[in-house]
Design a protein around this motif. Structure first.
Motif, PDB file in Angstrom:
ATOM      1  N   THR B  41     -47.447 -25.319 -21.703  1.00  0.00           N
ATOM      2  CA  THR B  41     -47.749 -24.079 -20.989  1.00  0.00           C
ATOM      3  C   THR B  41     -49.245 -23.791 -20.989  1.00  0.00           C
ATOM      4  OG1 THR B  41     -45.583 -23.184 -21.564  1.00  0.00           O
ATOM      5  CG2 THR B  41     -47.274 -21.603 -20.938  1.00  0.00           C
ATOM      6  N   GLU B  81     -43.880 -19.902 -17.070  1.00  0.00           N
ATOM      7  CA  GLU B  81     -42.816 -20.002 -18.067  1.00  0.00           C
ATOM      8  C   GLU B  81     -41.882 -18.792 -17.992  1.00  0.00           C
ATOM      9  OE1 GLU B  81     -44.282 -20.047 -22.154  1.00  0.00           O
ATOM     10  OE2 GLU B  81     -42.945 -21.741 -22.460  1.00  0.00           O
ATOM     11  N   ASP B 157     -43.381 -24.894 -14.672  1.00  0.00           N
ATOM     12  CA  ASP B 157     -43.243 -24.879 -16.128  1.00  0.00           C
ATOM     13  C   ASP B 157     -41.766 -24.744 -16.481  1.00  0.00           C
ATOM     14  OD1 ASP B 157     -43.770 -24.841 -18.788  1.00  0.00           O
ATOM     15  OD2 ASP B 157     -45.204 -23.187 -18.735  1.00  0.00           O
ATOM     16  N   GLU B 158     -41.160 -25.815 -16.915  1.00  0.00           N
ATOM     17  CA  GLU B 158     -39.746 -25.889 -17.272  1.00  0.00           C
ATOM     18  C   GLU B 158     -38.843 -25.288 -16.193  1.00  0.00           C
ATOM     19  OE1 GLU B 158     -38.732 -25.585 -21.238  1.00  0.00           O
ATOM     20  OE2 GLU B 158     -40.750 -25.923 -21.999  1.00  0.00           O
TER      21      GLU B 158
HETATM   22 MG    MG Z   1     -44.123 -23.523 -22.660  1.00  0.00          MG
END
Ligand code: MG
Ligand code: ATP
Lengths: 316, 316
Positions: B41, B81, B157-158
């Motif tokens: 991140t 995130e 991010d993810e």
């Molecule tokens: Mg992260």
């Protein structure tokens, strides 16, 4: 330019649709009604009284509108959206400022109904249907349409609200004519709007310095209180005339002369900082360019530092 | 397309990322693989201009994220995130807002919003207030926000975090479709996700890049052994003995204190499933479980560095 408009529009809509916006507006209308109605019994209804007394309430109410502007974005992470879009810090700050300023405009102008009533009260035998009843109706229609437009995302309804607002304003102008003394009312409203604009700019700055809305609210209210009520009270108790030296001065009288000067200068400086003082000028129908310059520079300075604050978080 | 060079970020005393360097080529999908607290991140926040690096540079399509920030950000779509959503807005008005601040021309806004709502499958909820959506749906709206202006570079991010298995498949298909037209950089802590999506994988551990390679090469390197999980309804020691006697089995490891559950390792290109099943059944025991285990991030670290990963937390 379009970006600023987009951000301002989102901010304005958020205030129109959120409970907080309503609560602040309701409270403001309630408070100003009280100050409008109170002197009516003594038959001394005037706008000046109203304007002088709502200031202190704005000190507490306007920071509630600004507290979330940046603090909430930092807390929820939406600031990441703004800061990673092709948007400059200046655009973010100006957009948010214009949005909340517009909301305050709606809030303030909704007290113009009092002008409508006053015009009718002042001139006995005047036709109540125009401008008073028409104006009141148009004013109510404006608020309803505005809310509907925001809730339904409808541009036509928004335009209709704008038209109703214009009708209201026309009625208000006629009412001012009926009232006789329209100067103080116009400059008073202008002053109140400008002062609110200063409050909002300071509130926006405070909101950018924290991620906690309560801290933003408390610190803004404290600063504003200092700038208005406290300074007004202090200057009221400080001498406002230049000290004079005794005809036969000894060392002691030089000393007290110096002391008196220090206090006198302090009083003048505080007076220069006091927004209330300027507002009183406005309410009396005196539109001094220096007052306006002071207000505008306070706004510019606050917004400038708000932009700096945002830029620092990005590039510190 | 995206060049990250010698990026360092220090939070007080801790060095969150250290000399992170990698490139993403035009049109490829690059996975940024690392455990919790590896620095994924942090790197992405710097790449998108949200946060300044302590040192190092990032270029997006040739534009430096610090020197030429707006130009660089213009080319980015970013899924942070934490989903950057305004809870009081409806899905459609939120995406419209995002399109506008990303400089989508006015006449294209409606079409783009329509298309992106369709592609993340949220169109039935277009008029829902975002605050009322479930976590998975919020995630999809956040993904839509990153795609709405059709950016050349996507930084995610993810992206599949918090989605149910069905949605994970959908979103992965969506991301796979972006290959070619977009350069995609996504972070994940799941090896199989990186393998399923990416052309190349960058592995980050403890703030440092430990490997950069094509998915094929990495997968090959990781698959030093083939592993099966086996459970049989029989006494522990006997099952262990039986498993060890199968030809090709290199290692038998107990993974449960009460039940007879084991991990069986064999050579990389040897599929022992039928032999294991046969052997257990022929001994007259019920076979409760038999599954081939996918290699995990832990295996990657073992094979690349010959050591366990730096961060202590376990990986799914
Ligand atoms: Mg992260
Ligand atoms: N604002 C901050 N202040 C101090 N330390 C931070 C901050 N943000 C991150 N860190 C530290 O930097 C390191 C890297 O964090 P980062 O969030 O980049 O990890 P990550 O790879 O995204 O992990 P995850 O998979 O959990 O999201 C961690 O040790 C974290 O504690």
């Amino acid at each position: 330019m379009r970006t600023i408009g987009t951000i301002a529009e989102r901010e304005f809509k958020a205030l129109v649709t959120a409970p907080l916006g309503y609560i602040v507006m309701m409270f403001f209308l309630f408070v100003s009604s009280v100050f409008f109605v109170a002197p009516l019994n003594q038959n001394v209804a005037n706008i000046r009284y109203l304007i002088g007394n709502v200031t202190i309430w704005l000190v507490f109410l306007l920071p509630a509108l600004t507290m979330r502007l940046l603090a909430e974005e930092k807390k929820t992470g939406t600031i990441e959206l703004l800061m990673t879009s092709p948007v400059t810090e200046t655009q973010v700050v100006l957009g948010k400022y214009l949005g909340v300023l517009a909301y305050y405009g709606v809030m303030l102008f909704s007290t113009m109904q009092f002008v409508l009533v006053l015009g009718w009260v002042r001139r006995s035998g005047a036709n109540p249907f125009f401008p008073t009843y028409t104006g009141l109706l148009a004013s109510a229609v404006t608020l309803v349409l505005l809310t509907l437009a925001a809730l339904n995302e409808s541009r036509p309804l928004g335009i209709a609200a704008g038209v109703a607002k214009v009708v209201t304003l026309v009625c208000v102008v006629f009412s001012l004519g009926q009232m006789g003394e329209w100067g103080p009312a116009v400059t008073g409203y202008l002053g109140l709007w400008l002062m609110g604009a200063v409050f909002l700019a300071i509130g926006l700055l405070a909101s950018g310095l924290t991620r906690n809305q309560i801290i933003a609210w408390v610190s803004t209210a404290a600063i504003l209180l200092l700038m208005t009520a406290l300074i007004a009270w202090l200057t009221g108790n400080l001498p406002s005339t230049q000290p004079v030296l005794e005809s036969n001065p000894n060392f002691g009288s030089y000393l007290s002369f110096g002391g008196a000067w220090v206090i006198y200068v302090l009083g003048q400086v505080l007076q220069a900082l006091s927004l209330q003082t300027y507002l009183e000028n406005f309410a009396q129908g005196v539109l001094d360019i220096r007052d306006i310059v002071l207000y505008l520079s306070l706004i510019a300075a606050s917004l400038f530092f708000a932009v700096r604050g945002l830029a620092t978080s990005r590039w510190a | 397309m995206v060049e990250v060079d010698q990026l360092c970020k220090r939070y007080g005393d801790t060095l969150a990322i250290d000399s992170v360097t990698f490139q993403a080529r035009e049109g490829e999908i690059l996975a940024f693989l690392g455990k919790n607290a590896a620095g994924k991140t942090t790197t992405m926040r710097i790449m998108t201009g949200f946060m300044p690096p302590t040192s190092g540079t990032v270029r997006i399509g040739g534009a430096d994220i610090r020197e030429n920030s707006v130009q660089a950000r213009r080319q980015i779509g970013y899924l942070p995130e934490t989903a950057p959503l305004y809870d009081e807005m409806t899905v459609q008005s939120y995406l419209t807002f995002c399109a506008r601040i990303r400089e989508v021309p006015n006449r294209e806004v409606l079409g783009r919003v329509e298309r992106v709502m369709d592609s993340v499958n949220i169109i039935q909820r277009r008029n829902w207030i975002i605050g009322k959506l479930s976590k998975g749906l919020r995630r999809r709206v956040a993904l839509a926000q990153a795609l709405v202006h059709n950016p050349r570079v996507l930084i995610l991010d993810e992206p599949t975090e918090g989605l149910d298995p069905e949605q994970i498949i959908e979103i992965r298909a969506l991301i796979r479709n972006l290959r070619g037209d977009h350069t995609v950089i996504l972070s994940t802590h799941i090896l199989t996700e990186a393998q399923a999506l990416a052309d190349r994988i960058v592995i980050i551990d403890g703030g440092r890049i430990v490997a950069t390679d094509t998915t094929q090469n990495l997968t090959h390197a990781v698959q030093r052994v083939q592993r099966l999980r086996v459970e049989a309804d029989a006494p522990l020691a006997e099952v262990r003995q039986q498993l060890k006697s199968i030809t090709g089995v290199q290692l038998v490891e107990r993974i449960d204190t009460e039940r007879s559950r084991f991990v069986v390792e064999s050579a990389r290109d040897m599929d022992l499933r039928s032999r294991v099943a046969e052997s257990i059944v022929s001994a007259g025991w019920p076979l409760l479980e038999l599954e081939r285990l996918e290699p995990t991030l832990e295996d990657v670290f073992l094979s690349i560095t010959g050591r366990r990963a730096v961060a202590a937390e376990d990986v799914v």
